[in-house]
Design a protein around this motif. Structure first.
Motif, PDB file in Angstrom:
ATOM      1  N   ARG A 133     -10.356   9.763 -58.758  1.00  0.00           N
ATOM      2  CA  ARG A 133      -9.850   9.348 -57.698  1.00  0.00           C
ATOM      3  C   ARG A 133     -10.669   9.934 -56.551  1.00  0.00           C
ATOM      4  NH1 ARG A 133      -4.677  10.232 -60.332  1.00  0.00           N
ATOM      5  NH2 ARG A 133      -4.660  12.343 -59.306  1.00  0.00           N
ATOM      6  N   HIS A 134     -11.146  11.275 -56.685  1.00  0.00           N
ATOM      7  CA  HIS A 134     -11.916  11.960 -55.866  1.00  0.00           C
ATOM      8  C   HIS A 134     -13.323  11.224 -55.542  1.00  0.00           C
ATOM      9  CE1 HIS A 134     -13.598  15.259 -53.690  1.00  0.00           C
ATOM     10  NE2 HIS A 134     -14.700  15.430 -54.536  1.00  0.00           N
ATOM     11  N   THR A 135     -13.865  10.901 -56.689  1.00  0.00           N
ATOM     12  CA  THR A 135     -15.293  10.517 -56.747  1.00  0.00           C
ATOM     13  C   THR A 135     -15.240   8.920 -56.176  1.00  0.00           C
ATOM     14  OG1 THR A 135     -14.954   9.853 -58.940  1.00  0.00           O
ATOM     15  CG2 THR A 135     -16.021  12.114 -58.456  1.00  0.00           C
ATOM     16  N   GLU A 136     -14.094   8.368 -56.505  1.00  0.00           N
ATOM     17  CA  GLU A 136     -14.034   6.933 -55.928  1.00  0.00           C
ATOM     18  C   GLU A 136     -13.931   6.948 -54.574  1.00  0.00           C
ATOM     19  OE1 GLU A 136     -11.599   2.656 -56.581  1.00  0.00           O
ATOM     20  OE2 GLU A 136     -10.845   4.361 -57.677  1.00  0.00           O
ATOM     21  N   ALA A 137     -13.259   7.860 -53.981  1.00  0.00           N
ATOM     22  CA  ALA A 137     -13.067   8.065 -52.621  1.00  0.00           C
ATOM     23  C   ALA A 137     -14.224   8.224 -51.773  1.00  0.00           C
ATOM     24  CB  ALA A 137     -11.901   9.029 -52.276  1.00  0.00           C
ATOM     25  N   ILE A 138     -15.206   9.136 -52.503  1.00  0.00           N
ATOM     26  CA  ILE A 138     -16.505   9.358 -51.816  1.00  0.00           C
ATOM     27  C   ILE A 138     -17.316   8.200 -51.846  1.00  0.00           C
ATOM     28  CG2 ILE A 138     -18.472  10.751 -52.057  1.00  0.00           C
ATOM     29  CD1 ILE A 138     -16.879  13.093 -53.559  1.00  0.00           C
ATOM     30  N   TYR A 139     -17.467   7.480 -52.978  1.00  0.00           N
ATOM     31  CA  TYR A 139     -17.958   6.368 -52.910  1.00  0.00           C
ATOM     32  C   TYR A 139     -17.781   5.277 -52.069  1.00  0.00           C
ATOM     33  CZ  TYR A 139     -20.192   1.946 -55.024  1.00  0.00           C
ATOM     34  OH  TYR A 139     -20.974   0.949 -55.120  1.00  0.00           O
ATOM     35  N   GLN A 140     -16.270   5.131 -51.812  1.00  0.00           N
ATOM     36  CA  GLN A 140     -15.905   4.171 -50.920  1.00  0.00           C
ATOM     37  C   GLN A 140     -16.590   4.425 -49.453  1.00  0.00           C
ATOM     38  OE1 GLN A 140     -14.847   1.080 -51.536  1.00  0.00           O
ATOM     39  NE2 GLN A 140     -14.530   1.726 -53.664  1.00  0.00           N
ATOM     40  N   LYS A 141     -16.511   5.730 -49.334  1.00  0.00           N
ATOM     41  CA  LYS A 141     -17.060   6.157 -47.795  1.00  0.00           C
ATOM     42  C   LYS A 141     -18.460   5.983 -47.625  1.00  0.00           C
ATOM     43  CE  LYS A 141     -13.230   9.703 -47.040  1.00  0.00           C
ATOM     44  NZ  LYS A 141     -13.259  11.231 -46.979  1.00  0.00           N
ATOM     45  N   VAL A 142     -19.267   6.267 -48.788  1.00  0.00           N
ATOM     46  CA  VAL A 142     -20.853   6.127 -48.429  1.00  0.00           C
ATOM     47  C   VAL A 142     -21.398   4.793 -49.125  1.00  0.00           C
ATOM     48  CG1 VAL A 142     -20.885   8.688 -48.928  1.00  0.00           C
ATOM     49  CG2 VAL A 142     -21.338   6.855 -50.738  1.00  0.00           C
ATOM     50  N   HIS A 143     -20.618   3.884 -49.453  1.00  0.00           N
ATOM     51  CA  HIS A 143     -21.037   2.518 -50.153  1.00  0.00           C
ATOM     52  C   HIS A 143     -21.449   1.739 -49.141  1.00  0.00           C
ATOM     53  CE1 HIS A 143     -21.410  -0.915 -52.895  1.00  0.00           C
ATOM     54  NE2 HIS A 143     -20.738  -1.709 -51.467  1.00  0.00           N
ATOM     55  N   GLY A 144     -21.087   1.592 -47.992  1.00  0.00           N
ATOM     56  CA  GLY A 144     -21.321   0.846 -46.723  1.00  0.00           C
ATOM     57  C   GLY A 144     -22.639   1.456 -45.917  1.00  0.00           C
ATOM     58  N   PRO A 145     -22.130   2.556 -45.305  1.00  0.00           N
ATOM     59  CA  PRO A 145     -23.183   3.102 -44.599  1.00  0.00           C
ATOM     60  C   PRO A 145     -24.430   3.723 -45.086  1.00  0.00           C
ATOM     61  CG  PRO A 145     -21.231   4.566 -44.499  1.00  0.00           C
ATOM     62  CD  PRO A 145     -21.005   3.077 -45.429  1.00  0.00           C
ATOM     63  N   PHE A 146     -24.368   4.023 -46.446  1.00  0.00           N
ATOM     64  CA  PHE A 146     -25.456   4.876 -46.955  1.00  0.00           C
ATOM     65  C   PHE A 146     -26.022   3.912 -47.910  1.00  0.00           C
ATOM     66  CE2 PHE A 146     -27.640   8.194 -49.315  1.00  0.00           C
ATOM     67  CZ  PHE A 146     -28.184   8.913 -48.221  1.00  0.00           C
TER      68      PHE A 146
END
Length: 233
Positions: A133-146
């Motif tokens: 859950r933690h790593t998925e949340a990080i991925y969702q935050k950086v997927h678009g802008p990074f």
């Protein structure tokens, strides 16, 4: 007077995976592309060797983030599935220790949690699900802008978090190392060792790399594919 507009000319140095993708992208934009490769074949680290009469991948053996390849082909008015057959793997990776212990990671999170329960403990199994859950949340935050941005910056990444700004950026887990973060989820040192190996994907150390890069575990858990005929295909 007749003005003839010439296509832009592009020279791509190196025929590895990145160079080939760049050449495809430039060509589909109308450029005349010359790709230079000093080796006898293109592919870079995506190559094969003949062993015992069989061809085996000497570099990557599977791929993740399938959407990247599908988008590259779609931009060139083609379809990845028409050129390469990709088989989803139910077993993501198999790990072994000198004492004979074995642990498989599965595409199914619950199956992996059950395997970790048997391998280590129920607490570590719960820790794994929390880690997912933690790593998925990080991925969702950086997927678009990074990840999907051509020229990402820290400012654009923080700006994408809106009014939360820098406080929200702490959720990216950049302020501690991968190893430190793994200790919050796993009690068994073998599991910290296992998930710490993702730092080696980009030639780094889990003792130094920011914990943001634990998102690679999510990328793998989201899907691993084996190309029919090997990655060179």
């Amino acid at each position: 007077m007749v003005v003839v507009k010439q296509s832009p000319r592009v020279v791509v140095i190196g025929g590895g995976a990145g160079g080939l993708a760049a050449a495809v992208d430039c060509a589909r934009r109308g450029a005349s592309v010359l790709l230079l490769e000093r080796g006898p074949e293109v592919g870079g680290k995506v190559r094969q060797e003949r062993v015992g009469g069989q061809s085996i991948d000497a570099g990557p053996t599977v791929l993740t983030m399938r959407w990247v390849f599908e988008a590259l082909f779609a931009d060139a008015d083609a379809a990845l599935a028409e050129h390469v057959r990709l088989h989803p793997l139910p077993v993501l990776a198999r790990h072994a220790w000198q004492d004979g212990e074995r642990l498989d990671l599965y595409a199914d999170r619950e199956a992996t949690a059950a395997a970790i329960d048997r391998f280590a403990s129920a607490a570590d199994a719960s820790g794994y699900l929390a880690f997912c859950r933690h790593t998925e949340a990080i991925y969702q935050k950086v997927h678009g802008p990074f990840i999907r941005t051509a020229q990402p910056t820290l400012a654009s990444l923080v700006g994408s978090l809106g009014l939360r700004g820098l406080p929200g950026a702490l959720g990216l887990d950049f302020h501690r190392t991968m190893w430190k973060a793994l200790g919050d989820f796993f009690q068994d040192p073998r599991l910290r060792q296992l998930f710490g190996r993702y730092a080696t994907y980009y030639g780094s150390s889990p003792f130094e790399a920011p914990a943001t890069l634990n998102l690679i575990a999510h990328v793998e858990q989201a899907g691993v594919w084996a190309p029919a005929g090997g990655c060179r295909r």
